[in-house]
Motif scaffolding. Structure first.
Motif: not given
Length: 645
Positions: A414-420, A467-468, A496-497
């Protein structure tokens, strides 16, 4: 008529017991002739001689009560010599931290392109910059992400000379030296496997050896061989030689880690074991934080490998200054060596032997001729409770370190998608920071709730986060597709992060606490083998990360689901464990069996406890003996309790 003949041949005209399905004990062994009835009765009761049990229990209980008699006589941690030895177990933790996290730099997948493309160095068949090192494990041995090139276009890898841009602070590493990209990228995974597999086998084998020959020989021989294999790694001529030598380096590193862990536990009194172990963990994490700066100073992977291994030269001095574990010597009844070591302790601490109020030294002199009694870890199979406790903690360790990779992969994706964070150092220090926060949180939690309560709390957090992440986020994803929901994919990514960070935080604590818990409840005579089992289980958990990377993350969701189910099973099994906080370490297997399960919360005054204490436990060890004796009490009694006429 056949029955009548058998009755006549048996003598005495007794009815045979075939009618109730049993045979008398003397009938089966009786000769075919008609012996006298008195001789038949005398042949049955052959009770074993009673002397062996007293001989086995002849050792003085004072000598086996190390925490209650020997350690107070030596001054506990108040003696200067004991403090020096504890400090000597802390110093190598920094070198161990360097070695454990070296793969993140030696095997980091760089950005690369073909030099033959044009003079400007245009990208040709390059790996996406944001994917390298995305699967780091924030606990121990963060595995670098090494994905295979996307697409099946062979022309992208049709190049004779590659140009690399390494982001890990090095000018050259193993990947760039031998062009381990495209079709050769799988060799990097083999190199990663070699260290972890070496650690697994090393923990299993050196643990058993440490119980047989002692902690000190294992430590010193492991130091000698890690110097040989570790320095030879820097001279590798190809990746095959590199991977083979890394296996043996991991094997020797496992011996150092295990022996130091056992020595540290066995030196400490009950109230200081956890904090002294956590200090060693913090020093090891200091090696993790210092590793990027060390790599930036070395610039070349061969120099970095040599700098990592050379500090182990200082540990050669341990042959002179570090003694064998006194607790292990006493538990294995090596009383002659124990007496010499006790005199060494009293001399170093400038103590007077007249302070021996309980009479430890006189008891040692009485038992000095006793033969040593060493035990192997396989003896635990015959126990009733101890083997269950060890298996539960091994499964906890495997689950904690295995699911850690699932959370790390989810967060980095998800960090790769957010490009941070496309920065290697940001990813690396994020994982290290989560591990540090986890260790800091363990100190007050375990101090307040105890070992079992703290492990249960962190396992519940891990299960909830898993589980969440698996269930709630899928539900959010479905609602985000609706036009009037007001949810976007960014909301799902943020959730998710957050769950991934909580999961990495708690799973790291689960793995570390499981190892420490197992070291406490395993008796001294087999502590090396027990530690080897739980550390090898942790190694198997870490091994799932490079396995998933080798298969290009195929089956990642199923991998996460399996470990999420394991967390639920572990929550139930943790309730069966004993509590070892402020308890004396068990010295032999019977002591380990007396570690009984207790309620999580202490009962109120006047309330009847539901569980028996150690003094109230019944001994079932003589059931088989009593059954054998009852068989020979009277031949006239049949199996169903009826007497024959």
């Amino acid at each position: 008529m056949a029955i009548d003949r058998r009755r006549e041949g048996g003598g005495g005209g007794r009815p045979l017991p075939e009618e109730n399905g049993s045979v008398p004990g003397g009938a089966a062994a009786a000769p075919p002739g008609p012996p006298p009835a008195s001789a038949e009765i005398q042949a049955v009761p052959v009770p074993p001689p009673p002397p062996p049990p007293p001989a086995a229990a002849a050792c003085s209980p004072l000598l086996l009560d190390y925490d209650g008699s020997v350690l107070p006589f030596l001054g506990g941690l108040g003696g200067g010599y004991q403090r020096t030895l504890v400090l000597l177990t802390w110093v190598p933790a920094l070198f161990i931290g360097f070695s454990k996290f070296s793969d993140s730099f030696l095997l980091d997948q760089p950005d690369f392109w073909c030099r033959e493309a044009d003079g400007q160095g245009n990208w040709s068949g390059s790996l996406a910059p944001g994917h390298a090192n995305r699967s780091g494990n924030g606990s121990i041995f963060p595995p670098p992400g090494l994905p295979t090139p996307a697409g099946g276009n062979a022309s992208e890898c049709d190049c004779h000379e590659w140009h690399y841009r390494i982001r890990a602070g090095l000018v050259q590493n193993v990947v760039s030296k031998w062009d381990l990209v495209c079709d050769s990228a799988w060799k990097v995974h083999i190199a990663k496997f070699s260290l972890l597999v070496g650690l697994i086998f090393g923990h299993l084998i050196t643990g058993c050896i440490a119980d047989w020959v002692g902690r000190r020989p294992v430590l010193l021989f492991s130091v000698i061989f890690i110097l040989i294999f570790g320095l030879t790694v820097a001279l590798s001529v190809n990746v095959t030689m590199f991977s083979t030598l890394r296996f043996f380096e991991g094997f020797c590193l496992a011996g150092i880690v295990l022996s130091l862990y056992a020595l540290r536990i066995e030196l400490c009194p009950p109230g200081h074991r956890f904090m002294i172990t956590m200090v060693a963990s913090f020093i090891e994490m200091a090696g993790q934080f210092l590793m990027p700066g060390l790599a930036a100073l070395c610039r070349d992977w061969q120099i970095l490998q040599a700098v990592i291994i050379c500090p182990f030269l200082l540990m050669l001095l341990y042959w002179v200054i570090f003694p064998e574990s006194l607790r292990w010597l006493m538990a294995t009844q090596q009383f002659e060596a124990s007496k010499e070591l006790i005199l060494q302790f009293t001399h170093k601490n400038r103590m007077n032997t007249e302070s021996d109020i309980k009479g430890v030294v006189p008891e040692l002199e009485k038992e000095i001729t006793r033969r040593p009694k060493k035990v192997c870890i396989v003896k635990v199979v015959g126990t009733r409770n101890l083997w269950k406790n060890i298996v539960v903690l091994c499964v906890n360790s495997l689950t904690g370190y295995g699911i850690h990779h699932c959370f790390a992969k989810s967060m980095m994706g998800h960090e790769a998608k957010m490009a941070i964070t496309h920065n290697f150092y940001a990813d690396y220090y994020t994982m290290a920071g989560i591990a540090l926060a986890s260790c800091l949180a363990m100190c007050p939690v375990v101090g307040f709730l105890g070992r079992r309560g703290g492990l249960l709390l962190f396992m519940i957090l891990t299960a909830l986060a898993s589980l969440l992440q698996l269930g709630l986020l899928n539900l959010i994803g479905k609602y985000s597709q609706l036009p009037d929901s007001g949810m976007s994919d960014s909301v799902k990514d943020k959730f998710s992060t957050a769950f991934s960070i909580v999961g990495m935080f708690s799973s790291h604590a689960v793995g570390s606490l499981s190892v420490f818990f197992c070291a406490e409840i395993t008796p001294t005579v087999i502590r090396g083998g027990g530690l080897g089992l739980v550390l090898a289980s942790a190694g198997f958990g870490r091994l799932t990360a490079p396995i998933m990377e080798l298969h290009n993350q195929k089956g990642y969701f199923l991998h996460h689901v399996i470990f999420a189910c394991c967390t639920l099973i572990c929550i139930i099994c943790i309730l069966l464990l004993p509590e070892s906080k402020n308890q004396n370490l068990p010295e032999n297997i019977p002591d380990g069996e007396h570690y009984t399960r207790q309620p999580l919360l202490p009962h109120k005054k006047g309330e009847q406890p539901l569980l028996l204490t150690n003094s109230e436990l019944k001994d079932y060890s003589g059931l088989h003996d009593s059954a054998a004796v009852s068989d020979g009490i009277s031949e006239n009694t049949t199996a169903n309790g009826m007497k024959s006429m």
